[in-house]
Design an enzyme around this catalytic site. Sequence first.
Site, PDB file in Angstrom:
ATOM      1  N   PHE A 177       0.849  -1.188   0.000  1.00 48.65           N
ATOM      2  CA  PHE A 177       0.000   0.000   0.000  1.00 48.65           C
ATOM      3  C   PHE A 177       0.888   1.243   0.000  1.00 48.65           C
ATOM      4  O   PHE A 177       1.763   1.393   0.861  1.00 48.65           O
ATOM      5  CB  PHE A 177      -0.901   0.021   1.229  1.00 48.65           C
ATOM      6  CG  PHE A 177      -2.081  -0.929   1.140  1.00 48.65           C
ATOM      7  CD1 PHE A 177      -2.140  -1.904   0.152  1.00 48.65           C
ATOM      8  CD2 PHE A 177      -3.117  -0.848   2.041  1.00 48.65           C
ATOM      9  CE1 PHE A 177      -3.220  -2.775   0.065  1.00 48.65           C
ATOM     10  CE2 PHE A 177      -4.200  -1.707   1.981  1.00 48.65           C
ATOM     11  CZ  PHE A 177      -4.257  -2.679   0.989  1.00 48.65           C
ATOM     12  N   GLU A 178       0.655   2.134  -0.929  1.00 48.91           N
ATOM     13  CA  GLU A 178       1.442   3.356  -1.050  1.00 48.91           C
ATOM     14  C   GLU A 178       0.506   4.551  -1.147  1.00 48.91           C
ATOM     15  O   GLU A 178      -0.712   4.429  -1.026  1.00 48.91           O
ATOM     16  CB  GLU A 178       2.364   3.263  -2.275  1.00 48.91           C
ATOM     17  CG  GLU A 178       3.324   2.081  -2.211  1.00 48.91           C
ATOM     18  CD  GLU A 178       4.245   1.982  -3.422  1.00 48.91           C
ATOM     19  OE1 GLU A 178       4.290   2.940  -4.218  1.00 48.91           O
ATOM     20  OE2 GLU A 178       4.921   0.949  -3.568  1.00 48.91           O
TER      21      GLU A 178
END
Length: 606
Positions: free
Chosen positions: A392-393
């Site tokens: 997740f970014e």
Amino acid sequence: MDRSGRVRPFLRRRLIAVCTATVLAVPGLAALSSAARAADADLARNGGFESGLDSWTCTAASTVNSPVRSGGSALKATPAGSDYAQCSQTVTVKPDSQYTLSGYVRGSYVYLGASGTGTTDVSTWTQSATDWQQLTTTFRTGASTTRVTIYTHGWYGTGTYYADDLSLVGPGVDAGQPPAAPTGLAVGTVTSSSVALSWSGVAGATGYAVYRDGVKVQTATGTSATVSGLSASTAYSFQVAATNDAGESAKSATVTATTSAGSGGGSSDLPAHALVGYLHASFANGAGYTRMADVPGSWDVIDLAFGEPTSTTSGDIRFTRCPVTECPTVESDADFKAAIKAKQAAGKKVLISIGGQNGQVQLTTTAARDTFVSSVSKIIDTYGLDGLDIDFEGHSLSLDASDTNFKSPTTPVIVNLISALKTLKAKYGSKFVLSMAPETFFVQLGYQYYGTGKWGGQDPRAGAYLPVIYALRDDLTLLHVQDYNSGSIMGLDNQYHSMGGADFHIAMTDMLLTGFPVAGDANNVFPPLRPDQIAIGMPASTNAGNGYVPPTEVNKALDCLTKKTNCGSYATHGTWPGLRGLMTWSINWDRYGSWEFQKNFDGYFG
């Protein structure tokens, strides 16, 4: 991680404080008398910072040997976000007495002041000091005041400041002697992650400091403490010192304890040292497409990049293989699945990686959480995969302003993600491989900042992975933080470390294996992970992302962390021969670079 020719630039957003209040009026400066009264003394301890930050409590600060006003050291501190980099010290004073606070500073907007005076708290400041400038102010203590806090700090967003030769001159108070060293230190209950300690009380002590392997890790007011956040099957040494207003005693005799074996942590059949890589399976870029069957046997964990949501908040994750129009050499679904089975038969793990730059995932509702679980399960079952990687970014994870404790998160996107991952782990069992690939912004930056901060204004994503990692620490197989496309990050030595050499990887990894106080709170420590849970994330080549280091620097980092050799300027807090290995973005880029990263890994670990 990006599907473009390079990994996307790190979202290095300064933590900007929203500060609309006007600066308080400057108190009048009081002239320093030509000679202090005979009974007066300088009560500030280590005012020249010759002993580092000893006696001072600071944020975003360190000592430097240039520039200095006198002696060999001075204070250097850098405000950021809502933190104006304060250094403070509490001093024992005499009631109803006059004191003069003085110090030399340089930089823009530097403050010097005293609080808790019992009368009127005072401060003085300079808007700009291009060279050393003396600041001086005076105050009188209240009729019952016995302790005053003196401090220096900068101001929001105005850059680094320096301070030296700070003094507090006035009537001295006999603080007595530090207490005697504690005796009778004994080990109580030992678990896989904690050790209970007890000791005999010391006359005149107002508190106790607990040391683990020579490093102060917590304080206690009574005669017992439990040191938690330890690694399983690991030997530790402990000491205790007694404290009072006069200082700290000598340390007690040392006791040792070995934590018991832990459980969980995912697959137990990974090799002792594993090579992890991302395979561009749903897109092509400058690195070209690599067929699953063509991935060399050196790669122990293969992360398929990427599964992405149908919309940011749907929780509905889809994995679409690269179309032939974009990847002319792409294999058929049947061949792809057959190659996965062949890798697994050879002992390799193949995971679906969720997220990447384009895959923003926000599980804002329980419905999205449940959809996430069912859709990810479908991908795993369709391709017969071994587990899941969370990459997740961007804005996938951020913390609500009221969410301040990483051990008990309340933000829906955090709580729902934790619940979803625990559900998947329970569904597939102990052999299910769970890994995470956060950026440094979401993990190590938490040493300085967590969410919006006590006063608001910070980036709510700062440290946002910490509650997820903490909640799943017993289920987590691998954590491989992306040590690339990163801004400068403060390490446990309170120095900023930047990409480009072994030092950055050593400092960032040491934080994960040692643990660290979150947002500078010594009573809120993110505990260390086991070395077998840690792989270091690096770009495979200069084409893959910012932060590439050549094999010689890779090997220096490994030498330092696993053997405590070739460490350079950063002193680690331990030696971890069980460090799991390395992760890279990406297998495709390493193939493009003639397999340099893989060959170096094979050469190092054999």
